[in-house]
Design a protein around this motif. Structure first.
Motif, PDB file in Angstrom:
ATOM      1  N   MET A   1       1.548  33.681  -7.884  1.00 32.23           N
ATOM      2  CA  MET A   1       0.537  34.243  -7.286  1.00 32.23           C
ATOM      3  C   MET A   1       1.361  35.376  -6.699  1.00 32.23           C
ATOM      4  O   MET A   1       2.277  35.738  -6.320  1.00 32.23           O
ATOM      5  CB  MET A   1       0.328  33.355  -6.151  1.00 32.23           C
ATOM      6  CG  MET A   1      -0.282  31.883  -6.721  1.00 32.23           C
ATOM      7  SD  MET A   1      -1.611  31.814  -7.578  1.00 32.23           S
ATOM      8  CE  MET A   1      -3.010  32.434  -6.473  1.00 32.23           C
ATOM      9  N   HIS A 107      10.766  30.103  -7.236  1.00 38.13           N
ATOM     10  CA  HIS A 107       9.572  30.960  -7.122  1.00 38.13           C
ATOM     11  C   HIS A 107       9.004  30.837  -5.825  1.00 38.13           C
ATOM     12  O   HIS A 107       8.167  30.210  -5.428  1.00 38.13           O
ATOM     13  CB  HIS A 107       8.415  30.396  -8.095  1.00 38.13           C
ATOM     14  CG  HIS A 107       7.510  31.186  -8.283  1.00 38.13           C
ATOM     15  ND1 HIS A 107       7.287  31.605  -9.795  1.00 38.13           N
ATOM     16  CD2 HIS A 107       6.545  31.883  -7.666  1.00 38.13           C
ATOM     17  CE1 HIS A 107       5.949  32.346  -9.616  1.00 38.13           C
ATOM     18  NE2 HIS A 107       5.599  32.559  -8.267  1.00 38.13           N
ATOM     19  N   HIS A 109       7.216  33.507  -2.413  1.00 38.64           N
ATOM     20  CA  HIS A 109       6.853  34.770  -2.086  1.00 38.64           C
ATOM     21  C   HIS A 109       6.832  34.569  -0.595  1.00 38.64           C
ATOM     22  O   HIS A 109       6.279  33.419  -0.229  1.00 38.64           O
ATOM     23  CB  HIS A 109       5.361  34.875  -2.434  1.00 38.64           C
ATOM     24  CG  HIS A 109       4.978  35.010  -3.972  1.00 38.64           C
ATOM     25  ND1 HIS A 109       5.205  36.169  -4.586  1.00 38.64           N
ATOM     26  CD2 HIS A 109       4.551  34.035  -4.714  1.00 38.64           C
ATOM     27  CE1 HIS A 109       4.927  35.962  -5.941  1.00 38.64           C
ATOM     28  NE2 HIS A 109       4.572  34.664  -6.146  1.00 38.64           N
ATOM     29  N   LYS A 198      10.663  41.107 -11.426  1.00 41.12           N
ATOM     30  CA  LYS A 198       9.416  39.781 -11.644  1.00 41.12           C
ATOM     31  C   LYS A 198       8.344  40.822 -12.272  1.00 41.12           C
ATOM     32  O   LYS A 198       7.788  41.794 -11.809  1.00 41.12           O
ATOM     33  CB  LYS A 198       9.030  39.463 -10.128  1.00 41.12           C
ATOM     34  CG  LYS A 198       7.759  38.664 -10.423  1.00 41.12           C
ATOM     35  CD  LYS A 198       7.811  37.246 -11.005  1.00 41.12           C
ATOM     36  CE  LYS A 198       6.487  36.872 -11.209  1.00 41.12           C
ATOM     37  NZ  LYS A 198       5.688  36.251  -9.801  1.00 41.12           N
ATOM     38  N   HIS A 251       4.929  29.322 -14.210  1.00 41.75           N
ATOM     39  CA  HIS A 251       3.549  28.540 -14.465  1.00 41.75           C
ATOM     40  C   HIS A 251       3.491  28.125 -15.823  1.00 41.75           C
ATOM     41  O   HIS A 251       4.437  27.705 -16.699  1.00 41.75           O
ATOM     42  CB  HIS A 251       2.669  29.538 -14.136  1.00 41.75           C
ATOM     43  CG  HIS A 251       2.853  30.332 -12.864  1.00 41.75           C
ATOM     44  ND1 HIS A 251       3.127  29.848 -11.638  1.00 41.75           N
ATOM     45  CD2 HIS A 251       2.967  31.736 -12.807  1.00 41.75           C
ATOM     46  CE1 HIS A 251       3.289  30.943 -10.877  1.00 41.75           C
ATOM     47  NE2 HIS A 251       3.186  31.953 -11.472  1.00 41.75           N
ATOM     48  N   ASP A 397       6.021  28.408  -5.629  1.00 42.79           N
ATOM     49  CA  ASP A 397       5.063  29.518  -5.482  1.00 42.79           C
ATOM     50  C   ASP A 397       4.060  29.097  -4.570  1.00 42.79           C
ATOM     51  O   ASP A 397       2.752  29.348  -4.571  1.00 42.79           O
ATOM     52  CB  ASP A 397       4.269  29.442  -6.869  1.00 42.79           C
ATOM     53  CG  ASP A 397       3.463  30.736  -7.044  1.00 42.79           C
ATOM     54  OD1 ASP A 397       3.440  31.737  -5.993  1.00 42.79           O
ATOM     55  OD2 ASP A 397       2.427  30.930  -7.889  1.00 42.79           O
TER      56      ASP A 397
HETATM   57 ZN   LIG Z   1       4.125  33.667  -7.885  1.00 42.26          ZN
END
Ligand SMILES: [Zn+2]
Length: 527
Positions: A1, A107, A109, A198, A251, A397
């Motif tokens: 994301m 992963h 953020h 990334k 993913h 994520d």
């Molecule tokens: Zn992500």
């Protein structure tokens, strides 16, 4: 994301980062001994113990049996090691406890909408000691590297950070989209101290740009994490992406597309629009229903496993973040939202065309049924890839779609076990394999000469990963009452010892305070 937040948010994050307390009295120590623990060392070896683990400053220097038979066979050493040190010592009595390497989440953020301290402490409180961060709010590349440095110097309470900035469209720098110019940016990032790149969609996934970036990243010894976006999945499916130099594929994207035998492109409805998130997220799952399963489990896996063995290519499924797609009501009502989810983040998750990942306006049983079928195929694929020698890492994520830092990492462990991994294979993925995919051969295992990142646990995680949740796992007391058992006792990062439950208490206090300030009902599970 992907997250995009306001400039205002960025400023407040910077202020908060400096406001955090530094730790002075919890290490690193001249000598730290964890005495008498049962050790899960992260290499895939079975648990063994009791052992004494000796740490000097931030390095593990000795692992030795502490029981009489083990000592007689191997020589007991922890006592000697402690006595030979003139400096400050700390002993953690760990008889009956378990110890494993700190978890590595590949992963992550970090968001501007909630304090960084909140996100960092949620992770550490769940035993996550290392993350690969793709963004820290709206921080620039330089600011992310500086944040990583403050963490390394123990000026901030946070997991160790690997910096993998987004390769993105830039209105001011056309080089991001031009194959011959793109390597220059990779070189600049290397000089700044960046760990990897990334990639998520165009322009980086134009095939020529991708190859140029991947080749330069390899020269510079940098990683390349790829979220294969649907706008680029033809021709950059997962096999091509891995062969062209990705170090990880994130993913579930690009695998089904690599298996097609009766079509070249995914069949999409004529009114499909990638920019519409309900379309986009339904169809990225539905593509697995168009896969050629035979080819998926032969040619596709064969090529990915070969690449994994050759280059260390690693699959990072992040199954947790898409779980809403197969069971929306479950993720909306998870038991930790009440105590640990900030009102601002809960507000962000409410269905809205302007929030990324908040696409659940008309998410039907049929959508969920297709996604449930997709998950069965995806899980079998990941399990098969692992069994044939492919590397699978743990990434969460979190921050979107009702997923929370720390809790999401633990849920990912559970989902890998659901896929068929044994608990010890799950821990291996979350520790040594994660470290290898970051190119760090001194991390992710409890071995002499390795960095002292560990988690001390009151319960056996191999018996039930749920004990790692900040909310605990339900057990029965002697008097027959239900009670919540929480296992994470100490999180040790770089030899610094954190009281894990105290970190989570800080988080709960932050949430309570934010709710009181806000004084609204939007803070509980959504209506
Ligand atoms: Zn992500």
């Amino acid at each position: 994301m992907r997250q995009f937040s306001s400039l205002l948010g960025c400023l407040s994050v910077a202020a908060l980062a400096f406001a955090q307390t530094t730790n002075t009295n919890n290490g690193p120590y001249d000598t730290l001994i964890i005495r008498g623990a049962t050790m899960i060392d992260g290499t895939g070896a079975p648990p063994r113990g009791p052992v004494d683990i000796v740490v000097r400053r931030n390095m593990i220097v000795q692992v030795s049996p502490s029981d009489p038979i083990g000592r007689a066979q191997n020589g007991g050493g922890a006592q000697l090691a402690a006595n030979s040190s003139g400096g400050a010592a700390r002993v953690i009595e760990a008889a009956g406890k378990y110890v494993m390497p700190g978890l590595i989440d590949l992963h992550i953020h970090y968001q501007d909408s909630v304090p960084l301290e909140y996100q960092y402490k949620l992770l550490l409180g769940h035993g996550v000691t290392t993350v690969r961060a793709f963004n820290v709010g709206n921080m620039s590349v330089d600011e992310m590297v500086a944040e990583r440095q403050r963490i390394a110097e123990n000026k901030i309470v946070a997991p160790r950070m690997y910096v993998y900035p987004f390769w993105r469209n830039s209105p001011t720098d056309p080089r991001f989209a031009i194959a011959k110019d793109a390597p220059e940016i990779v070189k600049e990032w290397k000089r700044k101290g960046v760990d990897g790149v990334k990639m998520a969609g165009l322009p980086g996934e134009y095939p020529d740009v991708f190859k140029a970036v991947a080749d330069q990243a390899k020269i510079e010894g940098m990683g390349l994490a790829v979220h294969i976006a649907q706008e680029a999945v033809f021709p950059m499916n997962a096999v091509r992406t891995a062969l062209d130099g990705a170090s990880t594929v994130e993913h579930h994207y690009g695998y089904a597309e690599a298996s097609f035998t009766d079509r070249v492109l995914q069949k999409l409805p004529s009114d499909y629009n990638y920019a519409s998130e309900p379309d986009r997220f339904y169809q990225t799952g539905a593509v697995w229903l168009q896969a050629d399963l035979k080819k998926l489990h032969t040619d596709v896996i064969d090529q990915l496993v070969a690449q994994s063995k050759k280059t260390g290519f690693t699959m990072v499924p992040t199954m947790v973040v898409y779980e809403a797609n197969r069971d929306l009501e479950r993720v909306k009502t998870l038991p930790w939202h009440e105590k640990y989810t900030m009102p601002a983040i809960m507000a962000h998750w409410q269905p809205s065309p302007s929030s990324h990942g908040s696409y659940f306006y008309h998410w039907t049983t049929t959508n969920e049924a297709d996604w449930a079928k997709m998950y069965r195929r995806w899980m079998e694929f990941v399990e098969d890839f692992k069994n044939r020698g492919g590397l699978v890492g743990v990434g969460s994520d979190v921050g979107s779609i009702y997923t929370l830092w720390g809790f999401g990492t633990i849920r990912e462990l559970e989902l890998l076990q659901h896929s068929g991994f044994s608990p010890i294979e799950v821990v291996h993925s979350a520790t040594e394999i994660g470290a290898l995919s970051l190119g760090n051969k001194q991390l992710g295992a409890i071995r002499p000469g390795y960095i002292a990142d560990m988690v001390v646990l009151d319960e056996n995680p191999l018996d039930d990963f749920k004990v790692l949740y900040g909310t605990g796992a339900t057990r029965q007391s002697a008097s027959g009452q239900a009670l919540q058992t929480k296992a994470v006792k100490y999180t040790i990062r770089d030899g610094v010892v954190f009281d894990s439950q105290a970190l989570l208490k800080d988080v709960a206090d932050m949430v309570a305070k934010a709710r009181a300030t806000k004084g609204s009902t939007e803070t509980t599970a959504p209506k």
